[in-house]
Design an enzyme around this catalytic site. Structure first.
Site, PDB file in Angstrom:
ATOM      1  N   ILE A  10      43.548 -32.724   7.546  1.00 11.73           N
ATOM      2  CA  ILE A  10      44.043 -33.946   7.813  1.00 11.73           C
ATOM      3  C   ILE A  10      43.315 -34.902   6.851  1.00 11.73           C
ATOM      4  O   ILE A  10      44.207 -35.921   6.259  1.00 11.73           O
ATOM      5  CB  ILE A  10      43.214 -34.558   9.108  1.00 11.73           C
ATOM      6  CG1 ILE A  10      43.991 -33.596  10.473  1.00 11.73           C
ATOM      7  CG2 ILE A  10      43.692 -36.009   9.491  1.00 11.73           C
ATOM      8  CD1 ILE A  10      43.405 -33.737  11.664  1.00 11.73           C
ATOM      9  N   ASP A  69      33.663 -34.712  -0.485  1.00 10.81           N
ATOM     10  CA  ASP A  69      33.668 -33.528   0.363  1.00 10.81           C
ATOM     11  C   ASP A  69      32.835 -32.546  -0.072  1.00 10.81           C
ATOM     12  O   ASP A  69      32.321 -32.448  -1.569  1.00 10.81           O
ATOM     13  CB  ASP A  69      35.180 -33.197   0.457  1.00 10.81           C
ATOM     14  CG  ASP A  69      35.684 -32.233   1.646  1.00 10.81           C
ATOM     15  OD1 ASP A  69      34.720 -31.318   1.863  1.00 10.81           O
ATOM     16  OD2 ASP A  69      36.249 -32.602   2.264  1.00 10.81           O
ATOM     17  N   ASP A  94      27.792 -34.028  -0.213  1.00  9.45           N
ATOM     18  CA  ASP A  94      27.416 -33.696   0.933  1.00  9.45           C
ATOM     19  C   ASP A  94      26.639 -34.776   1.926  1.00  9.45           C
ATOM     20  O   ASP A  94      25.768 -35.425   1.415  1.00  9.45           O
ATOM     21  CB  ASP A  94      26.473 -32.781   1.050  1.00  9.45           C
ATOM     22  CG  ASP A  94      25.809 -32.008   2.558  1.00  9.45           C
ATOM     23  OD1 ASP A  94      25.973 -32.807   3.588  1.00  9.45           O
ATOM     24  OD2 ASP A  94      25.188 -30.909   2.528  1.00  9.45           O
ATOM     25  N   LEU A 147      42.940 -25.442  14.068  1.00 10.84           N
ATOM     26  CA  LEU A 147      44.036 -25.163  14.986  1.00 10.84           C
ATOM     27  C   LEU A 147      44.991 -23.999  14.368  1.00 10.84           C
ATOM     28  O   LEU A 147      45.488 -23.231  15.213  1.00 10.84           O
ATOM     29  CB  LEU A 147      44.940 -26.378  15.664  1.00 10.84           C
ATOM     30  CG  LEU A 147      44.031 -27.015  16.599  1.00 10.84           C
ATOM     31  CD1 LEU A 147      44.543 -28.553  16.924  1.00 10.84           C
ATOM     32  CD2 LEU A 147      44.162 -26.300  17.968  1.00 10.84           C
ATOM     33  N   TYR A 206      29.696 -32.387  18.941  1.00 10.14           N
ATOM     34  CA  TYR A 206      30.688 -32.923  18.342  1.00 10.14           C
ATOM     35  C   TYR A 206      31.077 -34.292  19.435  1.00 10.14           C
ATOM     36  O   TYR A 206      31.148 -35.424  18.692  1.00 10.14           O
ATOM     37  CB  TYR A 206      31.797 -31.932  18.483  1.00 10.14           C
ATOM     38  CG  TYR A 206      33.044 -32.633  17.735  1.00 10.14           C
ATOM     39  CD1 TYR A 206      33.128 -32.477  16.454  1.00 10.14           C
ATOM     40  CD2 TYR A 206      34.164 -32.875  18.477  1.00 10.14           C
ATOM     41  CE1 TYR A 206      34.564 -33.090  15.854  1.00 10.14           C
ATOM     42  CE2 TYR A 206      35.425 -33.357  18.004  1.00 10.14           C
ATOM     43  CZ  TYR A 206      35.569 -33.237  16.741  1.00 10.14           C
ATOM     44  OH  TYR A 206      36.766 -33.655  16.076  1.00 10.14           O
ATOM     45  N   LYS A 235      31.077 -38.034  18.026  1.00  7.14           N
ATOM     46  CA  LYS A 235      32.254 -39.066  17.946  1.00  7.14           C
ATOM     47  C   LYS A 235      32.280 -40.169  18.897  1.00  7.14           C
ATOM     48  O   LYS A 235      32.793 -41.340  18.481  1.00  7.14           O
ATOM     49  CB  LYS A 235      33.631 -38.072  18.446  1.00  7.14           C
ATOM     50  CG  LYS A 235      33.841 -36.743  17.455  1.00  7.14           C
ATOM     51  CD  LYS A 235      34.320 -37.465  16.105  1.00  7.14           C
ATOM     52  CE  LYS A 235      34.804 -36.454  15.198  1.00  7.14           C
ATOM     53  NZ  LYS A 235      35.188 -37.021  13.904  1.00  7.14           N
TER      54      LYS A 235
END
Ligand SMILES: NC(=O)c1ccc[n+]([C@@H]2O[C@H](COP(=O)([O-])OP(=O)(O)OC[C@H]3O[C@@H](n4cnc5c(N)ncnc54)[C@H](O)[C@@H]3O)[C@@H](O)[C@H]2O)c1
Length: 261
Positions: A19, A38, A61, A189, A151, A155
């Site tokens: 993404i 990244d 990082d 996914l 997670y 979020k």
């Protein structure tokens, strides 16, 4: 060496893959110069190379303060003032009740704290007025998910952070929002469904009113919108880009419970 090209400047965390990479490509296509922050060096360098001098990869990082400082100073030296920060990096480390303190720290460092500290470092270099910050949240920020503690908590906190940050930065004309994707066809996914998109749509689509997974480009377009003049009066909010996932309740798409008929 002078600064590369013209146009607004964006930092995209997690921009090397999936993404985040689609966000990088979309912003570059819209005329942004993009710094890819990244840890995935090979992917990040390949992506920057495929875009050209309008993009650069900065090994960063988000759990390391020196990396964050270098990311900001190099972006400014290469591209000038920063117009946009998109935080798309994430750690999927979890384990629910079994998670250790170091698991918690790793998860929150990447998903939450790294974003806050990147913004702190970038703050003096943000375009005022006009800069826009977008945190990639998740449907996981708003619901309980069995087996996942880290997670979703990170979020949810990220969405909250966007609200407070929006208030602090509003007098400077800097907008801050979050964007919460539904399940999106992306590396995690693709692995889970062995790259079989029709199967993934059939299974995961049940949880989305639109009956399918999202595409990374649909997340990227929404991020571009939040950074555009079209969103000039939008700050401190969360944009659900989830195909109706969060609109559904426990009844999902059923008119009545089949057991009642
Ligand atoms: N895939 C989905 O269905 C989905 C759904 C909702 C939200 N999201 C969110 O979208 C964003 C992108 O997710 P994705 O599915 O493409 O995941 P991904 O794992 O493919 O991408 C995450 C990126 O973050 C980078 N990263 C990890 N740790 C880092 C660190 N310490 N410092 C810097 N970068 C680091 C990774 O190298 C990777 O490039 C994430 O914020 C994720 O939470 C994804």
């Amino acid at each position: 060496m002078g600064m590369m090209g013209t146009g607004p400047t964006a930092i995209v965390t997690g921009g090397a893959t999936s993404i985040g990479a689609e966000i990088v490509r979309s912003f570059a296509a819209a005329g942004y110069r993009v710094a890819i922050a990244d840890i995935a060096r090979a992917e990040g360098e390949a992506l920057a190379g495929s875009i050209g001098p309008q993009a650069c990869f900065l090994a960063t990082d988000l759990a390391v303060d020196d990396d964050i400082a270098r990311c900001v100073s190099k972006t400014v030296a290469t591209f000038g003032k920063i117009s946009v920060i998109i935080h798309a990096a994430c750690s999927y480390v979890d384990g629910g009740v079994a998670a250790s303190r170091s698991d918690w720290r790793r998860s929150l460092d990447v998903n939450l704290v790294g974003a806050a500290l990147l913004v702190r470092e970038a703050r003096p270099h943000l375009l005022t007025p006009g800069a826009s910050i977008v945190f990639i949240g998740s449907i996981s920020a708003k619901i309980g998910q069995p087996g996942r503690w880290l997670y979703p908590a990170g979020k949810a906190a990220l969405l909250q952070l966007a609200r407070s940050m929006a208030l602090d930065f509003a007098p400077s004309g800097i907008r801050v929002n979050s964007l919460s994707p539904g399940k999106t066809w992306s590396a995690p996914l693709q692995r889970k469904h062995e790259n079989n998109r029709p199967r993934a749509d059939a299974i995961e689509g049940e949880f989305h009113a639109l009956g399918r997974l999202g595409d990374a480009i649909e997340i990227a377009r929404a991020a571009l919108f939040l950074c555009s003049d079209g969103a000039s009066f939008i700050t401190g909010t969360d944009l659900a880009v989830d195909g109706g996932y969060s609109a559904m309740g426990p009844e999902r798409m059923q008119v009545q419970n089949p057991r009642a008929s």
